[in-house]
Design an enzyme around this catalytic site. Structure first.
Site, PDB file in Angstrom:
ATOM      1  N   HIS A 122       0.836  -1.211   0.000  1.00 37.31           N
ATOM      2  CA  HIS A 122       0.000   0.000   0.000  1.00 37.31           C
ATOM      3  C   HIS A 122       0.868   1.257   0.000  1.00 37.31           C
ATOM      4  O   HIS A 122       1.822   1.354   0.766  1.00 37.31           O
ATOM      5  CB  HIS A 122      -0.876  -0.023   1.255  1.00 37.31           C
ATOM      6  CG  HIS A 122      -1.945   1.002   1.289  1.00 37.31           C
ATOM      7  ND1 HIS A 122      -1.782   2.215   1.913  1.00 37.31           N
ATOM      8  CD2 HIS A 122      -3.194   0.999   0.771  1.00 37.31           C
ATOM      9  CE1 HIS A 122      -2.897   2.918   1.805  1.00 37.31           C
ATOM     10  NE2 HIS A 122      -3.763   2.193   1.116  1.00 37.31           N
ATOM     11  N   ASP A 180      -7.863  12.281  -8.363  1.00 35.56           N
ATOM     12  CA  ASP A 180      -7.389  11.124  -7.589  1.00 35.56           C
ATOM     13  C   ASP A 180      -8.626  10.447  -7.027  1.00 35.56           C
ATOM     14  O   ASP A 180      -9.311  11.006  -6.173  1.00 35.56           O
ATOM     15  CB  ASP A 180      -6.461  11.582  -6.467  1.00 35.56           C
ATOM     16  CG  ASP A 180      -5.944  10.409  -5.630  1.00 35.56           C
ATOM     17  OD1 ASP A 180      -6.221   9.252  -5.985  1.00 35.56           O
ATOM     18  OD2 ASP A 180      -5.270  10.665  -4.615  1.00 35.56           O
ATOM     19  N   MET A 181      -8.926   9.275  -7.537  1.00 33.47           N
ATOM     20  CA  MET A 181     -10.177   8.652  -7.113  1.00 33.47           C
ATOM     21  C   MET A 181     -10.054   7.138  -7.064  1.00 33.47           C
ATOM     22  O   MET A 181      -9.430   6.522  -7.927  1.00 33.47           O
ATOM     23  CB  MET A 181     -11.317   9.020  -8.066  1.00 33.47           C
ATOM     24  CG  MET A 181     -11.069   8.642  -9.512  1.00 33.47           C
ATOM     25  SD  MET A 181     -12.396   9.205 -10.583  1.00 33.47           S
ATOM     26  CE  MET A 181     -11.819   8.555 -12.174  1.00 33.47           C
ATOM     27  N   ALA A 182     -10.634   6.569  -6.014  1.00 29.37           N
ATOM     28  CA  ALA A 182     -10.910   5.142  -6.023  1.00 29.37           C
ATOM     29  C   ALA A 182     -12.164   4.949  -6.867  1.00 29.37           C
ATOM     30  O   ALA A 182     -12.995   5.855  -6.990  1.00 29.37           O
ATOM     31  CB  ALA A 182     -11.135   4.630  -4.609  1.00 29.37           C
ATOM     32  N   LYS A 232     -19.803   1.811 -15.129  1.00 34.80           N
ATOM     33  CA  LYS A 232     -18.644   2.599 -15.562  1.00 34.80           C
ATOM     34  C   LYS A 232     -17.490   2.425 -14.573  1.00 34.80           C
ATOM     35  O   LYS A 232     -16.344   2.194 -14.969  1.00 34.80           O
ATOM     36  CB  LYS A 232     -19.020   4.077 -15.691  1.00 34.80           C
ATOM     37  CG  LYS A 232     -20.064   4.366 -16.761  1.00 34.80           C
ATOM     38  CD  LYS A 232     -20.407   5.836 -16.818  1.00 34.80           C
ATOM     39  CE  LYS A 232     -21.479   6.105 -17.874  1.00 34.80           C
ATOM     40  NZ  LYS A 232     -21.855   7.541 -17.934  1.00 34.80           N
ATOM     41  N   GLY A 314      -8.410  19.023  -8.210  1.00 36.07           N
ATOM     42  CA  GLY A 314      -7.172  19.271  -7.478  1.00 36.07           C
ATOM     43  C   GLY A 314      -7.231  20.483  -6.572  1.00 36.07           C
ATOM     44  O   GLY A 314      -6.354  20.660  -5.712  1.00 36.07           O
TER      45      GLY A 314
END
Length: 353
Positions: A122, A180-182, A232, A314
């Site tokens: 991680h 920035d995304m899960a 998606k 951002g």
């Protein structure tokens, strides 16, 4: 008390204390500082799920042997613009920095570069490493897989991770455009935070082990996260799994173990770092000016009724960093866990504040 009345602590003190914990656990002081810096950065930006709350779990894995005390991975394939790095279960922040350095250097030479990483641990927030590349004048793209956490739309079996994707672009503005995304509706760390705080989770975040929607964070932990945007999100996560794991020759899908599972069992996720050197395509100065102008266009855009401000990708993280004033917000349970971890290692954590 380590925290002030607002629930914040000295970011520098927190960073030094966390570094001391890793040094006591057998990591060199320099490497410990790098790991601590990256974790505390997440707390400064308000992403507690990827911040110092992870430290006790990291330390437990170091003690159990599933995380290596080495400080870099081994390059197992080098074809100039494409590199494969075997992380060897090193702390993910260290091999992520190593991959960034390799990707940027090769992109400057060849225009495009990709570093795939196998047997990784991680690394915290993917966006931090994409932004590191953007800060050096290249487009940064970072992705990683995780253990299966999400079902296909309509499914009741976790098939793929909520595999994070981050992209950052250099600009002449005060911050880099960044996403920035899960690819789940919410990160598992947020679910664990809710469970620790005794709070329910919102609709649409998770399902229980039978596929039924749930607001109970414990049932979510035992069950599944739901994909962002349905098919998606699932489709994107599925492709990241193939790219990160497949190109590195590393783990895919159920071959990645649970981060909070058996601490003696290596995590072994797979990462992919891509760098694009702008100057190999168009004039660098022109590109960063256009990127900055686009950020300005978002800020100047017409707002819906009742909305005071809209944010460009951002910008929220930039605002959080700007307002932090050297402080980081850390939940009391996370602070208590750090103090307890320090006591077990002979580190007086409060003395660093």
């Amino acid at each position: 008390m380590l925290a002030d009345q607002n629930g914040t602590v000295s970011a520098l003190g927190l960073q030094r204390g966390v570094a001391a914990l890793f040094t006591a656990a057998g990591i060199s002081p320099h490497a410990s500082e790098q790991v601590a810096e990256d974790l505390v950065a997440a707390d400064i930006e308000g992403v507690a799920s990827h911040g110092v709350m992870l430290v006790p779990m990291y330390l437990q894995r170091l003690k159990a042997g599933s995380v290596s005390r080495a400080e870099e991975g081994v390059v197992v394939s080098d074809r100039e613009a494409s590199v494969v790095l075997d992380a060897g279960d090193v702390l993910g922040q260290l091999t992520a920095r190593q991959a960034v350095e390799l990707a940027v250097e090769r992109a400057r030479r060849f225009g495009l570069a990709a570093v795939s990483v196998r047997n990784a641990f991680h690394f915290g927030t993917a966006g931090r490493y994409a932004r590191m590349m953007a800060d050096q004048g290249v487009v940064g793209i970072v992705m990683s897989n995780t253990r299966p956490l999400m079902p296909a739309t309509g499914g009741a079996e976790p098939l793929t991770g909520n595999n994070p994707l981050a992209i950052a672009v250099p600009s002449d503005a005060a911050f880099a455009p960044e996403v920035d995304m899960a690819l789940s509706a919410a990160a598992m760390g947020k679910v664990r935070n809710a469970a620790a705080a005794g709070r329910n989770i919102p609709d649409g975040w998770a399902a229980d082990r039978d596929g039924n929607p749930t607001n109970d964070p414990q049932k979510a932990i035992e069950g599944m996260l739901l994909p962002a945007a349905g098919p998606k999100g699932f489709g994107l996560a599925f492709m990241i799994d193939l790219l990160a794991g497949g190109l590195s020759g590393g783990a895919i899908g159920p071959e990645v173990s649970g981060l909070y599972g058996d601490p003696a069992k290596p995590y072994r996720c797979s990462n992919l770092f891509i760098a694009i050197h702008v100057d190999h395509f168009v004039d660098q100065a022109e590109f960063v000016q256009r990127a900055g102008a686009e950020l300005g266009r978002v800020a100047a855009s017409r707002k819906a009724p009742g909305v005071d401000r809209v944010y460009a990708p951002g910008e929220l993280a930039h605002v959080a960093r700007s307002r932090a004033q050297g402080r980081a917000r850390v939940a009391p349970p996370a602070l208590n866990s750090l103090v307890e971890a320090g006591a077990a290692l002979g580190v007086d954590l409060p003395s660093y504040f």
